[in-house]
Scaffold this active site. Structure first.
Site, PDB file in Angstrom:
ATOM      1  N   ARG A  67     -40.926 -67.826 -16.412  1.00 33.16           N
ATOM      2  CA  ARG A  67     -39.953 -67.182 -15.527  1.00 33.16           C
ATOM      3  C   ARG A  67     -39.029 -68.207 -14.878  1.00 33.16           C
ATOM      4  O   ARG A  67     -37.881 -67.901 -14.548  1.00 33.16           O
ATOM      5  CB  ARG A  67     -40.670 -66.369 -14.444  1.00 33.16           C
ATOM      6  CG  ARG A  67     -41.237 -65.028 -14.919  1.00 33.16           C
ATOM      7  CD  ARG A  67     -41.725 -64.228 -13.742  1.00 33.16           C
ATOM      8  NE  ARG A  67     -42.069 -62.840 -14.124  1.00 33.16           N
ATOM      9  CZ  ARG A  67     -42.060 -61.829 -13.278  1.00 33.16           C
ATOM     10  NH1 ARG A  67     -41.741 -62.024 -12.018  1.00 33.16           N
ATOM     11  NH2 ARG A  67     -42.384 -60.613 -13.693  1.00 33.16           N
ATOM     12  N   LYS A  69     -37.455 -71.970 -15.397  1.00 33.13           N
ATOM     13  CA  LYS A  69     -37.271 -73.158 -16.226  1.00 33.13           C
ATOM     14  C   LYS A  69     -35.859 -73.727 -16.159  1.00 33.13           C
ATOM     15  O   LYS A  69     -35.659 -74.931 -16.266  1.00 33.13           O
ATOM     16  CB  LYS A  69     -37.646 -72.869 -17.683  1.00 33.13           C
ATOM     17  CG  LYS A  69     -36.991 -71.656 -18.295  1.00 33.13           C
ATOM     18  CD  LYS A  69     -37.632 -71.330 -19.642  1.00 33.13           C
ATOM     19  CE  LYS A  69     -37.104 -70.024 -20.212  1.00 33.13           C
ATOM     20  NZ  LYS A  69     -37.828 -69.631 -21.439  1.00 33.13           N
ATOM     21  N   THR A  70     -34.847 -72.872 -15.987  1.00 35.66           N
ATOM     22  CA  THR A  70     -33.464 -73.382 -15.982  1.00 35.66           C
ATOM     23  C   THR A  70     -32.770 -73.192 -14.641  1.00 35.66           C
ATOM     24  O   THR A  70     -31.618 -73.608 -14.484  1.00 35.66           O
ATOM     25  CB  THR A  70     -32.627 -72.666 -17.069  1.00 35.66           C
ATOM     26  OG1 THR A  70     -32.639 -71.261 -16.811  1.00 35.66           O
ATOM     27  CG2 THR A  70     -33.192 -72.935 -18.447  1.00 35.66           C
ATOM     28  N   LYS A 280     -13.895 -28.212 -37.579  1.00 35.12           N
ATOM     29  CA  LYS A 280     -12.467 -28.539 -37.558  1.00 35.12           C
ATOM     30  C   LYS A 280     -12.048 -28.658 -36.095  1.00 35.12           C
ATOM     31  O   LYS A 280     -12.235 -27.728 -35.310  1.00 35.12           O
ATOM     32  CB  LYS A 280     -11.669 -27.447 -38.274  1.00 35.12           C
ATOM     33  CG  LYS A 280     -10.242 -27.827 -38.627  1.00 35.12           C
ATOM     34  CD  LYS A 280     -10.213 -28.868 -39.747  1.00 35.12           C
ATOM     35  CE  LYS A 280      -8.818 -29.079 -40.295  1.00 35.12           C
ATOM     36  NZ  LYS A 280      -8.345 -27.927 -41.079  1.00 35.12           N
ATOM     37  N   HIS A 281     -11.504 -29.793 -35.724  1.00 32.96           N
ATOM     38  CA  HIS A 281     -11.058 -30.038 -34.354  1.00 32.96           C
ATOM     39  C   HIS A 281     -12.173 -29.761 -33.349  1.00 32.96           C
ATOM     40  O   HIS A 281     -11.970 -29.086 -32.332  1.00 32.96           O
ATOM     41  CB  HIS A 281      -9.810 -29.225 -34.032  1.00 32.96           C
ATOM     42  CG  HIS A 281      -8.636 -29.552 -34.902  1.00 32.96           C
ATOM     43  ND1 HIS A 281      -8.172 -30.838 -35.063  1.00 32.96           N
ATOM     44  CD2 HIS A 281      -7.860 -28.769 -35.697  1.00 32.96           C
ATOM     45  CE1 HIS A 281      -7.135 -30.834 -35.906  1.00 32.96           C
ATOM     46  NE2 HIS A 281      -6.946 -29.596 -36.309  1.00 32.96           N
ATOM     47  N   GLU A 333     -12.660 -34.154 -45.298  1.00 35.99           N
ATOM     48  CA  GLU A 333     -12.481 -35.472 -44.681  1.00 35.99           C
ATOM     49  C   GLU A 333     -13.775 -36.286 -44.697  1.00 35.99           C
ATOM     50  O   GLU A 333     -13.785 -37.443 -45.106  1.00 35.99           O
ATOM     51  CB  GLU A 333     -12.019 -35.305 -43.220  1.00 35.99           C
ATOM     52  CG  GLU A 333     -10.592 -34.814 -43.068  1.00 35.99           C
ATOM     53  CD  GLU A 333      -9.584 -35.950 -43.112  1.00 35.99           C
ATOM     54  OE1 GLU A 333      -9.967 -37.097 -43.416  1.00 35.99           O
ATOM     55  OE2 GLU A 333      -8.401 -35.677 -42.844  1.00 35.99           O
ATOM     56  N   ASN A 423     -13.713 -20.310 -23.931  1.00 37.89           N
ATOM     57  CA  ASN A 423     -14.659 -19.210 -24.051  1.00 37.89           C
ATOM     58  C   ASN A 423     -15.048 -19.024 -25.516  1.00 37.89           C
ATOM     59  O   ASN A 423     -14.206 -19.090 -26.393  1.00 37.89           O
ATOM     60  CB  ASN A 423     -14.047 -17.915 -23.522  1.00 37.89           C
ATOM     61  CG  ASN A 423     -13.914 -17.905 -22.013  1.00 37.89           C
ATOM     62  OD1 ASN A 423     -14.845 -18.217 -21.312  1.00 37.89           O
ATOM     63  ND2 ASN A 423     -12.735 -17.510 -21.529  1.00 37.89           N
ATOM     64  N   ARG A 443     -12.447 -14.107 -22.534  1.00 39.75           N
ATOM     65  CA  ARG A 443     -13.480 -13.741 -23.503  1.00 39.75           C
ATOM     66  C   ARG A 443     -12.982 -12.632 -24.435  1.00 39.75           C
ATOM     67  O   ARG A 443     -13.373 -12.561 -25.600  1.00 39.75           O
ATOM     68  CB  ARG A 443     -14.735 -13.303 -22.741  1.00 39.75           C
ATOM     69  CG  ARG A 443     -16.035 -13.543 -23.489  1.00 39.75           C
ATOM     70  CD  ARG A 443     -17.173 -13.717 -22.529  1.00 39.75           C
ATOM     71  NE  ARG A 443     -16.985 -14.907 -21.720  1.00 39.75           N
ATOM     72  CZ  ARG A 443     -17.276 -16.141 -22.119  1.00 39.75           C
ATOM     73  NH1 ARG A 443     -17.778 -16.340 -23.323  1.00 39.75           N
ATOM     74  NH2 ARG A 443     -17.076 -17.169 -21.337  1.00 39.75           N
ATOM     75  N   PHE A 478     -21.511 -14.994 -19.545  1.00 34.82           N
ATOM     76  CA  PHE A 478     -21.591 -13.540 -19.383  1.00 34.82           C
ATOM     77  C   PHE A 478     -20.241 -12.870 -19.588  1.00 34.82           C
ATOM     78  O   PHE A 478     -19.180 -13.487 -19.459  1.00 34.82           O
ATOM     79  CB  PHE A 478     -22.176 -13.166 -18.021  1.00 34.82           C
ATOM     80  CG  PHE A 478     -21.378 -13.628 -16.816  1.00 34.82           C
ATOM     81  CD1 PHE A 478     -20.102 -13.136 -16.546  1.00 34.82           C
ATOM     82  CD2 PHE A 478     -21.924 -14.544 -15.929  1.00 34.82           C
ATOM     83  CE1 PHE A 478     -19.385 -13.538 -15.424  1.00 34.82           C
ATOM     84  CE2 PHE A 478     -21.214 -14.959 -14.804  1.00 34.82           C
ATOM     85  CZ  PHE A 478     -19.948 -14.452 -14.559  1.00 34.82           C
ATOM     86  N   ARG A 525     -26.472 -20.149 -19.835  1.00 32.40           N
ATOM     87  CA  ARG A 525     -25.147 -20.159 -20.439  1.00 32.40           C
ATOM     88  C   ARG A 525     -24.906 -21.499 -21.128  1.00 32.40           C
ATOM     89  O   ARG A 525     -25.610 -22.482 -20.880  1.00 32.40           O
ATOM     90  CB  ARG A 525     -24.063 -19.872 -19.408  1.00 32.40           C
ATOM     91  CG  ARG A 525     -23.689 -21.065 -18.553  1.00 32.40           C
ATOM     92  CD  ARG A 525     -22.559 -20.735 -17.586  1.00 32.40           C
ATOM     93  NE  ARG A 525     -22.115 -21.946 -16.905  1.00 32.40           N
ATOM     94  CZ  ARG A 525     -21.345 -21.940 -15.823  1.00 32.40           C
ATOM     95  NH1 ARG A 525     -20.948 -20.800 -15.280  1.00 32.40           N
ATOM     96  NH2 ARG A 525     -20.978 -23.085 -15.265  1.00 32.40           N
ATOM     97  N   HIS A 529     -16.629 -27.581 -22.498  1.00 33.45           N
ATOM     98  CA  HIS A 529     -15.207 -27.844 -22.249  1.00 33.45           C
ATOM     99  C   HIS A 529     -14.746 -29.118 -22.934  1.00 33.45           C
ATOM    100  O   HIS A 529     -15.564 -29.910 -23.372  1.00 33.45           O
ATOM    101  CB  HIS A 529     -14.949 -27.949 -20.749  1.00 33.45           C
ATOM    102  CG  HIS A 529     -15.084 -26.630 -20.046  1.00 33.45           C
ATOM    103  ND1 HIS A 529     -16.287 -26.205 -19.494  1.00 33.45           N
ATOM    104  CD2 HIS A 529     -14.205 -25.638 -19.837  1.00 33.45           C
ATOM    105  CE1 HIS A 529     -16.112 -25.004 -18.952  1.00 33.45           C
ATOM    106  NE2 HIS A 529     -14.865 -24.634 -19.143  1.00 33.45           N
TER     107      HIS A 529
END
Length: 529
Positions: A67, A69-70, A280-281, A333, A423, A443, A478, A525, A529
């Site tokens: 532990r 030394k330097t 995709k995306h 891709e 949504n 929704r 919901f 839920r 995002h």
């Protein structure tokens, strides 16, 4: 005084001995005096090199199991002294401190120790103290001192010394300094975050985030944005750990979409059969399970053939020849899978722009990890969404209960909805998505989009009716009003899975009963995002 400074004395103390002997031999051949400790000194002596122990210049032996030394003025004075400062030079002379022109250190393998699942005390013992202290000292004195923390810089050091007749230039030393501080910062971040996890601290006062450059990207989301890809050291199976066998360099969007695809397909345990997700995306345009991987791919592709063009394909089982033949029928891709047969690789080899990424495993969708999102002036930090539900977690809230097959499709749809941007509305039939509505502001709109996609699918496949007829419908959150539910019913949905919890739940349940739907609540839920 010239900005070029010769390397006359080097302190080398490394836990990773890769390239050590080659570097030390080259330095010794240039007349550089070698100082070292412990295992590094032994390795160099065993190779026939002359090495002086650090204990000889500190006057203290290594103690306390290494532990200490330097941590000594004869070491840190040699690293920190300004060679063009008369007071510093006088202090070195007075106290017999020799300058150290080169420090080569790689730290105790703390991150690897944690990743290996070591116990608490073992992890603590792998926290390096002397190494970071020396690194920071040498990096601060980059005007005179070189500090190497990566094996990959050994040859660069020797090259700069060769170019400058045994000396190094200031620009090179500054680059080393920046890398050194980044390394100690990342190391401290790993330690502090591990300690926070050991204490179950959800929100520590300060949270450090660090990464290691894996790839400089051609550009970001758009061509005018600069970008790079960093790994976090977690070794979670996926795009960061995959081996790319062919195809051009991955782009920013490729990496983002491939991650989304592989995390989604990992929801489906390969022990339960083949699964395929086409992204995709960052949104799924088709997800399916099948008796074979080829069937799973075809069912996923048939959900939205238009969007699948130029998409990302993720598989939960190793790619084989039959599936490879189907995939190359259109432009794709990226394909990512936990392995591939030689025949499949040969088939893909004819498509030079198709990237094939192979991993050793699937990520565990239940393993909690941290997720970060940058906002102006700060970071949002949360646990990754690893929530899931089983049949016994569901509550039937309508007069009609789902059949066994409907329940299976509901759970399938729920897994997919978790990975669709909010949504989200997802229609599923017979283990395959048949309509996905993603990222809409209401929704109701998502239900409309998903139904429209199902209708387009019917036209492309020459079906007599929309595949949404008789489908299971998932909503990531919901239904605040009955309108979105009724739109799904009008599209042909026969059963619905949703979190519940709206003030109008009774109104929505009544509408479901009147429409003859079966509906279950999850109590959870999956906003995304």
């Amino acid at each position: 005084m010239t900005d070029l400074h010769p390397v006359r004395r080097a302190l080398i103390s490394v836990s990773d001995k890769t390239g050590l002997i080659e570097l030390a031999t080259a330095l010794s051949a240039r007349g550089v005096e070698l100082l070292s400790t412990g295992g590094s000194a032994k390795a160099m002596r065993d190779a026939g090199l002359a090495v002086k122990d650090v204990a000889d210049i500190t006057g203290f032996p290594e103690m306390m199991d290494g532990r200490v030394k330097t941590l000594h003025p004869n070491v840190h004075g040699g690293l920190l002294a300004l060679r063009d400062n008369a007071d510093h030079v006088a202090a070195m002379d007075e106290h017999g401190i020799g300058g150290i022109d080169l420090l080569v250190v790689n730290l105790y393998p703390f991150e690897a120790t944690v990743a290996a699942g070591a116990d608490y005390d073992t992890c603590i013992e792998n926290i390096d103290i002397g190494g970071p202290a020396m690194i920071r000292a040498a990096a601060k004195n980059a005007a005179f001192v070189n500090v190497i923390v990566d094996v990959e810089d050994y040859d660069k050091l020797l090259g700069d010394m060769e170019q400058h007749d045994g000396a190094t230039c200031p620009k090179f030393r500054r680059k080393l300094s920046q890398k050194a501080y980044a390394r100690t910062a990342a190391y401290d971040a790993a330690v502090s975050n591990w300690m926070a996890s050991q204490l179950d601290l959800v929100a520590p006062k300060r949270r450090a985030v660090a990464g290691e450059l894996k790839q400089t990207l051609r550009y970001g989301e758009n061509s005018h944005q600069k970008a790079a890809f960093y790994t976090d050291g977690s070794n979670r199976p996926g795009v960061a750990t995959a081996v790319q066998l062919q195809g051009k360099e991955l782009s920013y969007n490729n990496i983002n979409d491939t991650d989304a695809a592989y995390e989604l397909v990992a929801e489906f345990d390969p022990a339960n059969g083949p699964a395929c997700a086409i992204i995709k995306h960052a949104n799924p345009c088709g997800v399916a399970v099948g008796a074979t991987l080829t069937e799973a791919y075809q069912k996923a592709f048939d959900c939205d053939r238009t969007s699948a063009f130029g998409g990302i394909v993720a598989l939960n089982q190793p790619l084989e020849a039959d599936t490879a033949k189907k995939i190359v029928e259109i432009f794709t891709e990226v394909v990512i899978a936990p392995g591939a047969s030689d025949e499949a690789k040969e088939i893909f080899a004819s498509k030079k722009n198709l990237r094939l990424l192979l991993t050793d495993a699937l990520p565990n969708p239940r393993t909690p990890i941290m997720a970060y999102k940058q906002v102006a002036g700060g970071l949002l930090v949360q646990d990754k969404d690893v929530g899931s539900v089983d049949v016994e977690d569901l509550k039937v809230v309508t007069k009609k209960a789902p059949t066994e097959q409907e329940m299976a499709d509901l759970l399938f749809a729920w897994k997919v909805a978790k990975h669709v941007k909010s949504n989200a509305i997802v229609y599923v039939k017979d283990g395959a998505t048949v309509g996905v509505g993603a990222g809409q502001m209401s929704r109701l709109d998502s239900a409309n989009v998903a139904a429209a996609k199902a209708g387009r699918m019917a036209e492309e496949l020459g079906l007599d009716e929309s595949p949404a007829k008789g489908s299971a419908v998932a909503s990531d959150a919901f239904f605040p009003f009955a309108d979105g539910l009724l739109e799904a019913a009008a599209a042909g949905g026969k059963c619905v899975i949703q979190p519940g919890g709206s003030m109008r739940d009774e109104e929505v349940i009544a509408a479901a009963d009147e429409a003859g739907l079966a509906m279950v609540f999850t109590g959870m839920r999956h906003f995304r995002h």
